[in-house]
Write a protein that holds these residues in place. Structure first.
Motif, short mmCIF file in Angstrom:
data_model
loop_
_atom_site.label_atom_id
_atom_site.label_comp_id
_atom_site.label_asym_id
_atom_site.label_seq_id
_atom_site.Cartn_x
_atom_site.Cartn_y
_atom_site.Cartn_z
N ALA A 221 0.81 -1.21 0.00
CA ALA A 221 0.00 0.00 0.00
C ALA A 221 0.85 1.26 0.00
O ALA A 221 0.38 2.32 -0.39
N HIS A 222 2.09 1.15 0.48
CA HIS A 222 2.96 2.32 0.55
C HIS A 222 4.41 1.85 0.53
O HIS A 222 4.70 0.68 0.77
N ASP A 223 5.29 2.78 0.24
CA ASP A 223 6.71 2.43 0.18
C ASP A 223 7.36 2.44 1.55
O ASP A 223 8.17 1.56 1.87
N LEU A 224 7.01 3.46 2.37
CA LEU A 224 7.65 3.64 3.66
C LEU A 224 6.59 3.79 4.75
O LEU A 224 5.65 4.59 4.60
N PHE A 242 13.89 13.24 9.39
CA PHE A 242 13.53 12.44 8.22
C PHE A 242 12.79 13.29 7.17
O PHE A 242 13.11 13.26 5.98
N LEU A 243 11.79 14.06 7.62
CA LEU A 243 10.99 14.85 6.69
C LEU A 243 11.78 16.01 6.08
O LEU A 243 11.65 16.30 4.89
N VAL A 258 2.53 7.68 7.81
CA VAL A 258 2.98 7.84 9.20
C VAL A 258 1.81 7.55 10.13
O VAL A 258 0.75 8.17 10.01
N ALA A 259 2.00 6.61 11.05
CA ALA A 259 0.95 6.24 12.01
C ALA A 259 1.40 6.59 13.42
O ALA A 259 2.59 6.60 13.73
N GLY A 260 0.41 6.84 14.27
CA GLY A 260 0.69 7.17 15.67
C GLY A 260 0.32 8.61 15.96
O GLY A 260 0.06 9.41 15.06
N SER A 261 0.29 8.93 17.23
CA SER A 261 -0.08 10.28 17.67
C SER A 261 0.92 11.29 17.13
O SER A 261 2.13 11.18 17.36
N THR A 262 0.41 12.29 16.40
CA THR A 262 1.26 13.27 15.73
C THR A 262 0.82 14.68 16.06
O THR A 262 -0.38 14.98 15.97
N SER A 268 0.30 19.12 9.47
CA SER A 268 -0.16 20.12 8.50
C SER A 268 0.98 20.65 7.63
O SER A 268 0.75 21.14 6.52
N ALA A 269 2.21 20.53 8.10
CA ALA A 269 3.36 21.05 7.35
C ALA A 269 3.75 20.15 6.19
O ALA A 269 4.55 20.56 5.33
N TRP A 270 3.23 18.93 6.15
CA TRP A 270 3.63 17.97 5.13
C TRP A 270 2.38 17.36 4.47
O TRP A 270 2.03 16.21 4.71
N PRO A 271 1.68 18.11 3.61
CA PRO A 271 0.44 17.62 3.01
C PRO A 271 0.63 16.43 2.08
O PRO A 271 -0.33 15.70 1.80
N ASP A 272 1.85 16.19 1.59
CA ASP A 272 2.08 15.06 0.69
C ASP A 272 2.46 13.79 1.44
O ASP A 272 2.76 12.76 0.83
N VAL A 273 2.45 13.84 2.78
CA VAL A 273 2.68 12.66 3.61
C VAL A 273 1.34 12.25 4.22
O VAL A 273 0.58 13.09 4.69
N ASP A 274 1.06 10.96 4.21
CA ASP A 274 -0.21 10.45 4.71
C ASP A 274 -0.10 10.16 6.21
O ASP A 274 0.46 9.14 6.61
N PHE A 275 -0.61 11.07 7.04
CA PHE A 275 -0.64 10.87 8.49
C PHE A 275 -1.98 10.21 8.85
O PHE A 275 -3.04 10.81 8.68
#
Length: 397
Positions: A221-224, A242-243, A258-262, A268-275
């Motif tokens: 489903a995802h690379d990382l 990392f980001l 990215v999973a877990g409490s964030t 919001s600073a990384w809209p192209d990352v799936d939190f």
């Protein structure tokens, strides 16, 4: 005769453990059970969290999570810390009545000793957990982590507060070290940092309690996949590295989840990352990924997410900090510390996975070796405790 130990912890077992602290607690309790030890857990639960079926929060529910606290609760914690001279983690727990802690100890019935699981609760009530031999479990060198947080804090006020916490934590950790029969650390170098004499030090490699069998999949489903409690400042330091530094050097079409409490500002600073927030099944989440980046840049102790990754046989790229406390690194893990090398290793593994080479190993080999090492450390810890217990009995006879 089997031992009965009182396990003193700030957090009882949750039904779906997710943080490294929770997973380490579960592994430690299971290790004690394998050794035939009966434990009575004294601790509290987070409000709104479902505890495990056999976990009773003897001290009720207490909110200690910074990300869940409003400004007034944070001010209350700070005032409590200033009034008591305790680090923030212990000051938060002073909302618990001392009589409630004393009653929980009495309710445990006859027991042989204490396991002081971390600084927080043992430090909040240092005069209550006495009269019996004790083992202090130092999950991390807390004062070093706070000092690192101070150096990396974004504001002057945070730097001041973290630096103050570091000083208080160092005093508290040394007090627990000196009062205890022995000190358990999950990374051997932590015992050196804490100044523990070799004859009172136990290095305890941790094994994961989660399954080591991955679900069969060829549809990634995802690379990382990155999984962690990113509201904890040392973890946030790694994620920001990392980001900011690694991600720009990755493949243009890389899929990051990215999973877990964030923290909201980070997401919001990384809209192209799936939190994706908290996930119910961590194993399924990481199994759908091509590679696991292990990105610790700060803190001490052992990284539970590293142990789980290795126990599942997943390919990874890890910083040196991420593999501290682990002697045998699997062949499908690449160590890299600078952003260029880290990104290059990830890109190489991602392309191999996309071509059909998943690079996965049988994680049971690592998990079984880790479990054997952990059981040996548990035996060493119990021998230290029973020796102290026997000595105390002889002194009274």
């Amino acid at each position: 005769m089997s031992l009965h130990l009182v396990f003193v912890t700030s957090l009882v077992a949750q039904s779906n453990p997710s943080t490294g602290y929770e997973l380490a607690n579960a592994a430690l309790l299971e290790g004690l059970a394998r050794a035939g030890v009966r434990t009575t857990v004294i601790g509290c639960a987070w409000p709104g969290q479902t505890v495990a079926p056999d976990a009773e929060p003897a001290l009720g529910e207490v909110e200690v999570r910074t990300e869940k606290a409003g400004p007034w609760l944070k001010i209350k914690w700070l005032l409590m810390s200033l009034a008591t001279g305790l680090p923030m983690s212990s000051a938060k727990l002073r909302v618990i009545r001392k009589e409630a802690v004393r009653s929980a100890i009495t309710a445990a019935g006859p027991f042989d000793g204490y396991v002081l699981n971390g600084v927080a609760l043992a430090g909040a009530f240092p005069d209550l957990f006495t009269g019996k031999p004790s083992i202090f479990v130092a999950h991390n060198v807390e004062h070093r982590s706070s000092a690192e947080n101070a150096r990396n804090a974004g504001s002057l006020m945070k730097r001041i507060l973290f630096a103050r916490d570091a000083r208080l934590l160092k005093t508290l950790e040394h007090r627990l070290r000196d009062r205890s029969t022995g000190v358990v650390t999950f990374a051997a170098e932590d015992a050196v940092d804490l100044g523990v004499p070799p004859d009172r030090s136990v290095f305890l490699p941790l094994s994961t309690a989660r399954p080591t069998q991955l679900p069969e999949t060829r549809n990634l489903a995802h690379d990382l996949a990155l999984l962690g409690t990113w509201t904890w400042h040392p973890n946030r330091i790694g994620l920001e590295w990392f980001l900011n530094d690694v991600k720009p050097k990755l493949l243009d079409d890389v899929r990051i989840r990215v999973a877990g409490s964030t923290p909201a500002d980070l997401a919001s600073a990384w809209p192209d990352v799936d939190f994706v927030g908290r996930v119910d099944r961590a194993t399924d989440f990481v199994a759908a990924s091509a590679v696991i980046p292990l990105i610790s840049r700060a803190g001490t102790g052992v990284q539970l997410k590293t142990i789980e990754t290795f126990s599942l046989g997943l390919p990874s790229v890890a910083t040196t900090s991420s593999v501290r406390g682990i002697a045998a690194i699997p062949d499908n893990c690449t160590i890299a510390d600078d952003p260029e090398s880290f990104a290059a290793a990830l890109n190489h593994k991602i392309l191999r996975a996309r071509a059909g080479d998943l690079q996965r190993l049988d994680g049971r080999v690592f998990a079984e070796a880790q479990a054997q090492l952990m059981d040996a450390g548990i035996r060493q810890m119990l021998n230290m405790l029973t020796g102290a217990t026997s000595g105390a009995k002889e002194a009274l006879s």
